[in-house]
Design a protein around this motif. Structure first.
Motif, short mmCIF file in Angstrom:
data_model
loop_
_atom_site.label_atom_id
_atom_site.label_comp_id
_atom_site.label_asym_id
_atom_site.label_seq_id
_atom_site.Cartn_x
_atom_site.Cartn_y
_atom_site.Cartn_z
N LYS A 168 -11.53 2.31 -1.13
CA LYS A 168 -12.57 3.18 -1.66
C LYS A 168 -12.08 4.04 -2.81
O LYS A 168 -12.87 4.55 -3.61
N GLN A 169 -10.75 4.21 -2.89
CA GLN A 169 -10.16 4.98 -3.99
C GLN A 169 -9.98 4.13 -5.25
O GLN A 169 -9.44 4.59 -6.24
N GLY A 170 -10.45 2.88 -5.17
CA GLY A 170 -10.35 2.00 -6.33
C GLY A 170 -9.12 1.12 -6.34
O GLY A 170 -8.89 0.39 -7.31
N LYS A 171 -8.36 1.14 -5.27
CA LYS A 171 -7.16 0.30 -5.19
C LYS A 171 -7.53 -1.11 -4.75
O LYS A 171 -8.45 -1.30 -3.95
N LYS A 172 -6.82 -2.08 -5.29
CA LYS A 172 -7.07 -3.48 -4.91
C LYS A 172 -6.20 -3.83 -3.72
O LYS A 172 -5.08 -4.33 -3.85
N VAL A 173 -6.70 -3.53 -2.54
CA VAL A 173 -5.96 -3.77 -1.30
C VAL A 173 -6.86 -4.50 -0.32
O VAL A 173 -8.10 -4.39 -0.35
N SER A 174 -6.23 -5.24 0.57
CA SER A 174 -6.96 -6.00 1.58
C SER A 174 -6.03 -6.26 2.75
O SER A 174 -4.79 -6.25 2.61
N THR A 175 -6.60 -6.48 3.92
CA THR A 175 -5.76 -6.83 5.07
C THR A 175 -5.05 -8.16 4.84
O THR A 175 -4.03 -8.44 5.47
N SER A 176 -5.57 -8.99 3.94
CA SER A 176 -4.90 -10.26 3.63
C SER A 176 -3.56 -10.04 2.94
O SER A 176 -2.72 -10.95 2.90
N ASP A 177 -3.34 -8.83 2.41
CA ASP A 177 -2.05 -8.52 1.78
C ASP A 177 -0.91 -8.53 2.80
O ASP A 177 0.27 -8.57 2.43
N TYR A 178 -1.26 -8.48 4.08
CA TYR A 178 -0.25 -8.46 5.14
C TYR A 178 0.03 -9.84 5.71
O TYR A 178 0.82 -9.97 6.64
N VAL A 179 -0.57 -10.85 5.15
CA VAL A 179 -0.40 -12.22 5.64
C VAL A 179 0.61 -12.97 4.77
O VAL A 179 0.45 -13.06 3.55
N PHE A 180 1.65 -13.49 5.40
CA PHE A 180 2.68 -14.30 4.73
C PHE A 180 2.75 -15.63 5.47
O PHE A 180 3.66 -15.87 6.26
N ALA A 181 1.77 -16.48 5.19
CA ALA A 181 1.64 -17.73 5.94
C ALA A 181 2.82 -18.67 5.73
O ALA A 181 3.07 -19.56 6.55
N ASP A 182 3.58 -18.47 4.65
CA ASP A 182 4.71 -19.35 4.36
C ASP A 182 6.01 -18.86 4.98
O ASP A 182 7.06 -19.47 4.78
N TRP A 183 5.97 -17.80 5.77
CA TRP A 183 7.21 -17.20 6.30
C TRP A 183 7.72 -17.98 7.50
O TRP A 183 7.02 -18.19 8.48
N ASP A 184 8.97 -18.36 7.43
CA ASP A 184 9.70 -18.95 8.56
C ASP A 184 10.61 -17.87 9.12
O ASP A 184 11.61 -17.51 8.48
N PRO A 185 10.32 -17.30 10.30
CA PRO A 185 11.10 -16.18 10.83
C PRO A 185 12.57 -16.49 11.12
O PRO A 185 13.34 -15.57 11.40
N THR A 186 12.95 -17.77 11.06
CA THR A 186 14.36 -18.11 11.31
C THR A 186 15.18 -18.11 10.02
O THR A 186 16.37 -18.39 10.05
N LYS A 187 14.52 -17.79 8.89
CA LYS A 187 15.22 -17.80 7.60
C LYS A 187 14.90 -16.52 6.83
O LYS A 187 13.83 -15.93 7.01
#
Length: 496
Positions: free
Chosen positions: A469-488
Motif C-alpha cells: 500500500k506504500q507503493g512498494k512492489k512486494v508480494s508473498t511470491s517474493d518468498y518462493v524459491f522453487a529452484d532451491w535444493d536444501p542440500t546445496k
C-alpha cells in the motif's frame, strides 16, 4: 537462523554468578565495564554480551593501545531490555557512539528513523572486500547503496545434541575401543535413551531439559530434529521465522517431519526417558543437571559451553542434525539479514570517525580469531574458524560444524523492497504448541500445526499488503524459491 552465543537466561545467570554488575531485577539499569575510562569525551559502546565480556574488554584494551587518546566506555545492557534501551536513548538524543544493533525495530526502520550513521566515508570497497562475499546486502545492512553495519560474528548450527560421556559409559554405550557411541539418528537417540533410563536404576534418565523459563526450549528440540529430516524451515522462535522457502510458506502441517518427530517426542515421554522434572526445571538448572549426569542427552546451543568450561566439565560430545536417516536431508542455513550480531555507529555521534575506527577494530579478522579462541562462537571470517589450536575439544567440535551451515535463500537479496515487511508473531507460537503437545494439553497435533502455519502465513500476507500500500512492489511470491535444493548452498539470484 544463525548461532546464538548466549541465551537470555544464560546471560542473566552469568551476570548473577559473576561480579554482580548487571541489574537483574531493577528494570533498565545496566553496568559499565571494560575500559576504566569515564572521561566525558570517551567513545560510548553498548552491547548485551556478558559471557563474552572478557573478549570485548580485551579488544578495548588493544584498541586503546593502538589509538592514543581514544578511550572506549563500554556498557553491557540487559538483553531482555536492550531494544527498549536503544530506542529510549535515541528518543532522548543521547545514544551510544557504537552499539550492537537491536533486533527490533528492523534495520530498515532504524535507518529510516535516522538512528544509524552511513559508513561509506570509511567503508570503502577495499574495506568491504575483507569480509566474505555477500556480507553487505541491499535491504539487509545496505540501504540506498549506503553501508550501515558490519558483522561481529559468523554462523554456526544454532542447536546441538549434547551427550554426557560418563552417563553413556555407565550404561555400556561404548564402541569396541571404549569410546562413547554417539547417537546420530532418531532411532539411535531412542535406543540410547532407553538403555540409559533402564540401566541407571533411576539415577539417570536418557533425556532432559528445562522449560520453566518460557524461552522456547521445547521448540529447540523440534528445530534440531526436523532439519535433518528435510524440513529446511526448522522451528526457530520469532516473528516471521521458520518459513520453507521452497514454497514460501510454513509447512508445519504439510511436511510430515514435524508430526513424526512430535509423535516420537511424546513417545519418549510416555516411556519415561525424560527426567520427570524437566518441565519445572529452569534452563540453567537443566544445564547443571546434565553436568552432574542426571540425564545423558540434552539440546542446547554453544552458550552452554562457557559455564561448563568454567566448571572444568568437558566430559561430553555434541552433534547436530540428528536425522531419521544416516545422512541428513537438510542443514542449517546462513542468513546475513539476521542483525542480532551487527555493530553500527550512531547517526548522532559527534566522534563518528573514531567510532568507525572502533567498529573497524571490533569486526576485524584478528578480533574474529580471538573471538573463536576465547570460545565465544564462530567468526564472520571462514579462515578464523579453524578448530586447530583450540584447546577445548567440545568447542573445537562446534567450530568444525560450520560445514553443517549452508548459504540459504534470502528474499531481501532478490527484492530489497521487502525490508519494510515486519509480520507479527502469533500467540500461541511454535514453542507454545510443542509445549502443549508434550504436556498433553494439545490433543490434535496435526490440527494445531496446520492452524499455526496458516496463522503465520496470514500475518506475513498482512505485513506484505501493508508495505504494498506504500507503493512498494512486494508480494508473498517474493518468498518462493522453487529452484532451491536444501542440500546445496543457494546461489544468489537477483530479481529481474
Amino acid at each position: 537462523m544463525t548461532s546464538s552465543n548466549v541465551s537470555r537466561r544464560g546471560l542473566l545467570r552469568t551476570a548473577a554468578l559473576g561480579a554482580g554488575t548487571l541489574a537483574l531485577g531493577g528494570g533498565l539499569s545496566a553496568c559499565g565495564s571494560g575500559s576504566p575510562s569515564s572521561a566525558a569525551d570517551a567513545l560510548t559502546y553498548w552491547d548485551w554480551y556478558v559471557t563474552q565480556a572478557p573478549w570485548v574488554d580485551k579488544e578495548i584494551d588493544l584498541f586503546e593501545k593502538g589509538h592514543s587518546g581514544v578511550d572506549v566506555k563500554k556498557t553491557t545492557q540487559q538483553n531482555a531490555k536492550y531494544a527498549d534501551l536503544v530506542a529510549l536513548a535515541n528518543r532522548s538524543g543521547n545514544p551510544p557512539d557504537v552499539f550492537m544493533i537491536p533486533q527490533v525495530p528492523s534495520v530498515a526502520e532504524q535507518v529510516a528513523k535516522g538512528w544509524l550513521h552511513p559508513l561509506d566515508e570509511w567503508a570503502t570497497p577495499k574495506w568491504q572486500s575483507r569480509f566474505p562475499e555477500g556480507t553487505f546486502l541491499e535491504g539487509a545492512n545496505v540501504f540506498d547503496g549506503k553501508v550501515y553495519s558490519a558483522p561481529l560474528k559468523g554462523s554456526g548450527p544454532l542447536y546441538q545434541l549434547y551427550v554426557h560421556h560418563g552417563v553413556f559409559k555407565a550404561a555400556g554405550l561404548t564402541n569396541p575401543d571404549g569410546s562413547v557411541k554417539i547417537p546420530r539418528t532418531w532411532d539411535e537417540v531412542t535406543s540410547a535413551a532407553q538403555t540409559i533410563t533402564k540401566k541407571s536404576g533411576g539415577k539417570s534418565y536418557g533425556l532432559g531439559f528445562g522449560n520453566a523459563d518460557n524461552i522456547g526450549v521445547l521448540a529447540w528440540w523440534l528445530d534440531l530434529f526436523v532439519r535433518g529430516a528435510g524440513a529446511p524451515g526448522g522451528a526457530p522462535t520469532g516473528a516471521g521465522t521458520g518459513m520453507d522457502y521452497r514454497v514460501g510458506k510454513w509447512t508445519y502441517g504439510t511436511d510430515r517431519s514435524y508430526a513424526d518427530f512430535l509423535e516420537l517426542f511424546v513417545e519418549w515421554k510416555k516411556r519415561g526417558f525424560f527426567h520427570p522434572n524437566s518441565v519445572s526445571l529452569s534452563d540453567e538448572a537443566a544445564r547443571a543437571f546434565f553436568e552432574r549426569g542426571k540425564f545423558g542427552m540434552t539440546v542446547g546451543g554453544v552458550w552452554n559451553q562457557p559455564e561448563w568450561t568454567q566448571h572444568k566439565f568437558t566430559d561430553y560430545s555434541l552433534v547436530t542434525l540428528p536425522s531419521p536417516t544416516a545422512t541428513p536431508k537438510g542443514f542449517y542455513y546462513a542468513d546475513p539479514v539476521g542483525n542480532g550480531a551487527f555493530a553500527a555507529v550512531s547517526a548522532k555521534s559527534k566522534k563518528a570517525h573514531e567510532a568507525f575506527q572502533w567498529l573497524d577494530a571490533l569486526t576485524s579478522p584478528a578480533a574474529g580469531r580471538r573471538w573463536v579462541e576465547d570460545l565465544n562462537g564462530v567468526s564472520a571470517y571462514p579462515a578464523d574458524n579453524d578448530p586447530a589450536g583450540i584447546d577445548s575439544k567440545p568447542f573445537a567440535a562446534f567450530v568444525g560444524m560450520t560445514r553443517q551451515v549452508l548459504r540459504g535463500p534470502v528474499p531481501l537479496v532478490r527484492n530489497p523492497e521487502l525490508a519494510g515487511v515486519a509480520p507479527g508473531a502469533p500467540k500461541p507460537d511454535i514453542s507454545d504448541v510443542v509445549t502443549g503437545i508434550y504436556t498433553g494439553q494439545v490433543k490434535d497435533v496435526q490440527g494445531a500445526l496446520s492452524s499455526l502455519a496458516d496463522q503465520k502465513f496470514q500475518l506475513l500476507s498482512d505485513a506484505v499488503a501493508a508495505v504494498a500500500k506504500q507503493g512498494k512492489k512486494v508480494s508473498t511470491s517474493d518468498y518462493v524459491f522453487a529452484d532451491w535444493d536444501p542440500t546445496k548452498p543457494y546461489t544468489t539470484k537477483k530479481k529481474a
